[in-house]
Each structure stands twice: as structure tokens, then as C-alpha cells.
Design a protein around this motif. Structure first.
Motif, PDB file in Angstrom:
ATOM      1  N   LEU A   1       0.317  14.138  -9.034  1.00  0.00           N
ATOM      2  CA  LEU A   1       0.986  15.437  -8.978  1.00  0.00           C
ATOM      3  C   LEU A   1       1.690  15.763 -10.291  1.00  0.00           C
ATOM      4  O   LEU A   1       1.695  16.914 -10.734  1.00  0.00           O
ATOM      5  N   TRP A   2       2.263  14.761 -10.942  1.00  0.00           N
ATOM      6  CA  TRP A   2       2.883  14.964 -12.258  1.00  0.00           C
ATOM      7  C   TRP A   2       1.821  15.453 -13.238  1.00  0.00           C
ATOM      8  O   TRP A   2       2.040  16.421 -13.974  1.00  0.00           O
TER       9      TRP A   2
ATOM     10  N   GLY B   1       0.816  -1.217   0.000  1.00  0.00           N
ATOM     11  CA  GLY B   1       0.000   0.000   0.000  1.00  0.00           C
ATOM     12  C   GLY B   1       0.846   1.261   0.000  1.00  0.00           C
ATOM     13  O   GLY B   1       0.534   2.235  -0.690  1.00  0.00           O
ATOM     14  N   MET B   2       1.938   1.263   0.773  1.00  0.00           N
ATOM     15  CA  MET B   2       2.832   2.424   0.807  1.00  0.00           C
ATOM     16  C   MET B   2       3.459   2.660  -0.570  1.00  0.00           C
ATOM     17  O   MET B   2       3.531   3.792  -1.044  1.00  0.00           O
ATOM     18  N   ALA B   3       3.898   1.582  -1.217  1.00  0.00           N
ATOM     19  CA  ALA B   3       4.497   1.706  -2.549  1.00  0.00           C
ATOM     20  C   ALA B   3       3.466   2.174  -3.566  1.00  0.00           C
ATOM     21  O   ALA B   3       3.744   3.061  -4.388  1.00  0.00           O
ATOM     22  N   MET B   4       2.274   1.601  -3.507  1.00  0.00           N
ATOM     23  CA  MET B   4       1.216   1.991  -4.437  1.00  0.00           C
ATOM     24  C   MET B   4       0.774   3.434  -4.192  1.00  0.00           C
ATOM     25  O   MET B   4       0.469   4.165  -5.134  1.00  0.00           O
ATOM     26  N   ALA B   5       0.742   3.841  -2.930  1.00  0.00           N
ATOM     27  CA  ALA B   5       0.353   5.211  -2.589  1.00  0.00           C
ATOM     28  C   ALA B   5       1.375   6.202  -3.145  1.00  0.00           C
ATOM     29  O   ALA B   5       1.001   7.246  -3.697  1.00  0.00           O
ATOM     30  N   ALA B   6       2.661   5.892  -3.012  1.00  0.00           N
ATOM     31  CA  ALA B   6       3.702   6.777  -3.547  1.00  0.00           C
ATOM     32  C   ALA B   6       3.572   6.890  -5.063  1.00  0.00           C
ATOM     33  O   ALA B   6       3.695   7.984  -5.629  1.00  0.00           O
ATOM     34  N   ASP B   7       3.303   5.766  -5.730  1.00  0.00           N
ATOM     35  CA  ASP B   7       3.132   5.777  -7.183  1.00  0.00           C
ATOM     36  C   ASP B   7       1.919   6.614  -7.583  1.00  0.00           C
ATOM     37  O   ASP B   7       2.002   7.445  -8.491  1.00  0.00           O
ATOM     38  N   ALA B   8       0.793   6.399  -6.917  1.00  0.00           N
ATOM     39  CA  ALA B   8      -0.430   7.150  -7.236  1.00  0.00           C
ATOM     40  C   ALA B   8      -0.237   8.641  -6.984  1.00  0.00           C
ATOM     41  O   ALA B   8      -0.669   9.478  -7.789  1.00  0.00           O
ATOM     42  N   LEU B   9       0.422   8.991  -5.884  1.00  0.00           N
ATOM     43  CA  LEU B   9       0.649  10.394  -5.558  1.00  0.00           C
ATOM     44  C   LEU B   9       1.558  11.045  -6.600  1.00  0.00           C
ATOM     45  O   LEU B   9       1.260  12.147  -7.089  1.00  0.00           O
ATOM     46  N   ASN B  10       2.656  10.386  -6.953  1.00  0.00           N
ATOM     47  CA  ASN B  10       3.548  10.929  -7.974  1.00  0.00           C
ATOM     48  C   ASN B  10       2.830  11.132  -9.297  1.00  0.00           C
ATOM     49  O   ASN B  10       2.979  12.171  -9.942  1.00  0.00           O
ATOM     50  N   LEU B  11       2.048  10.149  -9.700  1.00  0.00           N
ATOM     51  CA  LEU B  11       1.331  10.231 -10.971  1.00  0.00           C
ATOM     52  C   LEU B  11       0.325  11.370 -10.965  1.00  0.00           C
ATOM     53  O   LEU B  11       0.239  12.148 -11.930  1.00  0.00           O
TER      54      LEU B  11
END
Length: 133
Positions: free
Chosen positions: A49-50, A37-47
Motif C-alpha cells: 500500500l505504501w 504469518g499474521m506479522a508477515m502479512a501486515a508487513d507485506a500489506l503495508n509495503l
């Protein structure tokens, strides 16, 4: 650009974590464990914000972690995003650029088999203060 946003982790009945970002409408993901979940959350957040940077959208200020309310086994945590690093990893499509240099410089560089693309990339990285990683 670097960001830190709070995320809410909600444990579903099926054991999967649903993760949402209260400050970013439409930004959510899920994971089968807290680590995933932490890894997926970081990916979703980066995507997210990008995308917002690309569309010149206003990026809201993150809420304070202490202001978020959770229930039962839910919890809130902070997730980091670095959109520059994310772009370097995912936005790798080459684009053509037209440029002008003096003919004598072109002749000399061509005689020495200079890779113009590589030289321009290195010069831009240096000019922008970016490392090659």
C-alpha cells in the motif's frame, strides 16, 4: 492512511502458510506459523500500500471477508495496515530542504546554537498534527 484488507491463509504440504491478498495483485508472503504469518502479512500489506500511495496508483476497495471462498484448512482473516506509522518506521532517510528566513532571525538563532533541523521537524510535526513517535 489506515486500511483493512482480507488475507487468505493456505497451509502448504510442508507446513508453511502461504498468504495472499485477493484484492492486491502481487501482494503475498508466507509464515511458518499463524502468528508469524499474521506479522508477515501486515508487513507485506503495508509495503504494497505504501508503494501504491507513492506511485499514485488507485488502491482498490477491500473485498468483504464473507465473500471469500476457502477450501480445506485454508482460512480468511482481516489484516490491518497503517502506512503513516510504517513510513515513520522505515522511511527514515534525511532529505535536505532549502529555506529562507530573515537574516536577523538567522543571526539570533545561530548565536543561541539553535538546531534548525530539529526546530523545522518539530514545527512540521505540530503543523501536520503528528506526534513524535
Amino acid at each position: 492512511m489506515k486500511y483493512v484488507y482480507p488475507a487468505l491463509f493456505h497451509l502448504e504440504d510442508d507446513g508453511i502458510f502461504f498468504i495472499s491478498f485477493p484484492d492486491l495483485d502481487g501482494c503475498f508472503t508466507q509464515g511458518t506459523s499463524i502468528a508469524e504469518g499474521m506479522a508477515m502479512a501486515a508487513d507485506a500489506l503495508n509495503l504494497m500500500l505504501w508503494h501504491m500511495e507513492e506511485e499514485h496508483m488507485t488502491i482498490p476497495e477491500p473485498s468483504s471477508l464473507q465473500d471469500l471462498k476457502t477450501e480445506n484448512d485454508d482460512f480468511a482473516t482481516l489484516i490491518c495496515a497503517d502506512t503513516l506509522t510504517y513510513r515513520k518506521q522505515h522511511d527514515t532517510k534525511a532529505v535536505r530542504k532549502n529555506l529562507s528566513i530573515p537574516r536577523w532571525l538567522d543571526t539570533l538563532a545561530s548565536e543561541r546554537n539553535v538546531n534548525f533541523s530539529n526546530i523545522l521537524q518539530n514545527a512540521l510535526m505540530h503543523e501536520l498534527g503528528l506526534d513524535k513517535t
